[in-house]
Design a protein around this motif. Structure first.
Motif, PDB file in Angstrom:
ATOM      1  N   ALA A 164       8.378   8.954   5.814  1.00 45.46           N
ATOM      2  CA  ALA A 164       9.321   8.084   5.101  1.00 45.46           C
ATOM      3  C   ALA A 164       8.975   6.612   5.310  1.00 45.46           C
ATOM      4  O   ALA A 164       9.011   5.811   4.367  1.00 45.46           O
ATOM      5  N   CYS A 165       8.635   6.243   6.547  1.00 43.27           N
ATOM      6  CA  CYS A 165       8.261   4.845   6.830  1.00 43.27           C
ATOM      7  C   CYS A 165       6.992   4.449   6.085  1.00 43.27           C
ATOM      8  O   CYS A 165       6.916   3.371   5.479  1.00 43.27           O
ATOM      9  N   PHE A 166       5.982   5.312   6.146  1.00 39.13           N
ATOM     10  CA  PHE A 166       4.722   4.996   5.459  1.00 39.13           C
ATOM     11  C   PHE A 166       4.940   4.818   3.955  1.00 39.13           C
ATOM     12  O   PHE A 166       4.346   3.939   3.330  1.00 39.13           O
ATOM     13  N   LEU A 167       5.802   5.643   3.372  1.00 36.37           N
ATOM     14  CA  LEU A 167       5.982   5.602   1.918  1.00 36.37           C
ATOM     15  C   LEU A 167       6.713   4.356   1.434  1.00 36.37           C
ATOM     16  O   LEU A 167       6.614   3.997   0.259  1.00 36.37           O
ATOM     17  N   TRP A 168       7.440   3.677   2.331  1.00 39.04           N
ATOM     18  CA  TRP A 168       8.057   2.413   1.939  1.00 39.04           C
ATOM     19  C   TRP A 168       7.000   1.425   1.417  1.00 39.04           C
ATOM     20  O   TRP A 168       7.278   0.612   0.540  1.00 39.04           O
ATOM     21  N   ILE A 169       5.797   1.511   1.953  1.00 36.13           N
ATOM     22  CA  ILE A 169       4.788   0.474   1.662  1.00 36.13           C
ATOM     23  C   ILE A 169       4.263   0.594   0.233  1.00 36.13           C
ATOM     24  O   ILE A 169       4.395  -0.352  -0.556  1.00 36.13           O
ATOM     25  N   PRO A 170       3.679   1.735  -0.192  1.00 41.10           N
ATOM     26  CA  PRO A 170       3.237   1.809  -1.587  1.00 41.10           C
ATOM     27  C   PRO A 170       4.380   1.762  -2.588  1.00 41.10           C
ATOM     28  O   PRO A 170       4.190   1.325  -3.738  1.00 41.10           O
ATOM     29  N   LEU A 171       5.575   2.167  -2.177  1.00 42.60           N
ATOM     30  CA  LEU A 171       6.704   2.181  -3.116  1.00 42.60           C
ATOM     31  C   LEU A 171       7.374   0.816  -3.253  1.00 42.60           C
ATOM     32  O   LEU A 171       7.848   0.466  -4.334  1.00 42.60           O
ATOM     33  N   GLY A 172       7.427   0.039  -2.157  1.00 47.02           N
ATOM     34  CA  GLY A 172       8.193  -1.195  -2.226  1.00 47.02           C
ATOM     35  C   GLY A 172       7.511  -2.465  -1.783  1.00 47.02           C
ATOM     36  O   GLY A 172       7.988  -3.563  -2.083  1.00 47.02           O
ATOM     37  N   TYR A 173       6.392  -2.335  -1.067  1.00 39.46           N
ATOM     38  CA  TYR A 173       5.738  -3.529  -0.501  1.00 39.46           C
ATOM     39  C   TYR A 173       4.229  -3.434  -0.729  1.00 39.46           C
ATOM     40  O   TYR A 173       3.430  -3.418   0.211  1.00 39.46           O
ATOM     41  N   ASP A 174       3.839  -3.401  -1.988  1.00 40.73           N
ATOM     42  CA  ASP A 174       2.478  -3.021  -2.370  1.00 40.73           C
ATOM     43  C   ASP A 174       1.541  -4.214  -2.552  1.00 40.73           C
ATOM     44  O   ASP A 174       0.646  -4.174  -3.381  1.00 40.73           O
ATOM     45  N   SER A 175       1.739  -5.297  -1.791  1.00 43.96           N
ATOM     46  CA  SER A 175       0.924  -6.496  -2.033  1.00 43.96           C
ATOM     47  C   SER A 175      -0.510  -6.342  -1.544  1.00 43.96           C
ATOM     48  O   SER A 175      -1.432  -6.891  -2.136  1.00 43.96           O
TER      49      SER A 175
END
Length: 334
Positions: free
Chosen positions: A256-267
């Motif tokens: 769940a933590c890892f998926l935050w990145i491509p889903l919401g913080y993809d810079s």
């Protein structure tokens, strides 16, 4: 591009439905606000950046060409076109936008040195840049032989906090510089610049992960500390939190933590790809191979130029050849 070409901004006031499109000349656009001269009245107004839905502004041919190359994954051509655009663009805020695109292209190439040099140029003009999320920091815990390491040694002793932060981040896993890098991060963790302060504090979590003696309570404390980190800068902290949960074999929380990145913080496409890959690894550890396969396939399709793409492809091949689709019963939520 005509020098008198008109800008437009789309504004949605807080808590309002719908938005207004305002013809204007954009005078400045920062992390906190956009300053415009409204047309035809000529009155100068300032709006919070949080209310800006979209900005329309004329772009030079070179700028447009760079965007096409970037979209096509032709990063060297993109950087070249953006460099030409910088030479003919006079508007300071647009020059920062072009530099941000150059940083993104360099990050896509995994060229942290080029990204760091462009980032320094960008924040010299706007210290609290609205593109601060593009800062090229290392969020892994393994030692890497970064091509930027030589430059990082100089940055580490700089009076410039941003240079120090980038230098310390790169050198934190280098045995000869680990102590110096950690000391720099501890100093930066008290900075009055909130961006620098919060990123430095999160970077220090890497040492705790390297030590490997984490507790679930400590990770819960990190999770609470996420609220202090500016919203657009949370990607690295989520990555470290996911790494921590994976170390404790709490794979549901890790994924769940890892998926935050491509889903919401993809810079940063390299970090997003690695996070997607690690989320899939956590699903494999939980026996959810069908869901993991989809994530590996997404990593290959969405991040074809990333360092993680090849590993994801290997995992796809391995899963398709195995009997792993006779899935194990789901593990209990953790």
């Amino acid at each position: 591009m005509s020098a008198s070409a008109q800008d437009k901004i789309e504004i949605r006031p807080d808590h309002h439905v719908g938005h207004a499109t305002l013809p204007c000349t954009i005078l400045d656009f920062t992390q906190s606000e956009v300053k415009v001269k409204l047309l035809p009245s000529g009155s100068v107004r300032t709006y919070p950046s949080s209310q800006v839905v979209k900005v329309h502004t004329p772009q030079t041919d070179q700028h447009q060409q760079g965007l096409k190359h970037l979209q096509a994954g032709q990063f060297e051509k993109a950087i070249s076109s953006f460099g030409e655009a910088l030479n003919v663009e006079n508007r300071a805020w647009v020059r920062r936008e072009i530099l941000a695109l150059m940083i993104k292209a360099a990050l896509s190439q995994d060229d942290y040195l080029k990204a760091a040099l462009r980032f320094q140029m960008m924040v010299e003009n706007e210290p609290n840049s609205r593109h601060f999320d593009l800062i090229p920091l290392d969020w892994t815990i393994q030692e890497t032989l970064s091509p930027a390491r030589s430059a990082a040694r100089n940055w580490l002793t700089s009076n410039d906090e941003v240079k120090q932060l980038m230098g310390a981040s790169i050198l934190l896993t280098a045995r000869d510089y680990e102590a110096q890098a950690e000391a720099a991060l501890r100093s930066l963790a008290t900075s009055t610049n909130v961006n620098v302060q919060q990123l430095a504090r999160a970077q220090l979590w890497r040492n705790r992960l390297k030590a490997g003696d984490l507790s679930h309570l400590e990770l819960q404390r990190w999770e609470r500390n996420l609220s202090q980190i500016p919203e657009h800068l949370k990607a690295g902290a989520y990555f470290l939190l996911g790494t921590g949960y994976a170390l404790l074999e709490r794979h549901g929380q890790a994924s769940a933590c890892f998926l935050w990145i491509p889903l919401g913080y993809d810079s940063n496409p390299q970090l997003s790809a690695l996070a997607n890959l690690k989320a899939a690894d956590s699903l494999v550890a939980m026996g959810q191979t069908a869901n993991a396969l989809r994530l590996y396939q997404e990593t290959v399709a969405r991040y074809p130029h990333s360092a993680s793409q090849q590993i994801a492809q290997q995992m796809i091949d391995q899963l398709l050849k195995s009997d792993s689709f006779n899935e194990k019963p789901p593990t209990q939520p953790n």
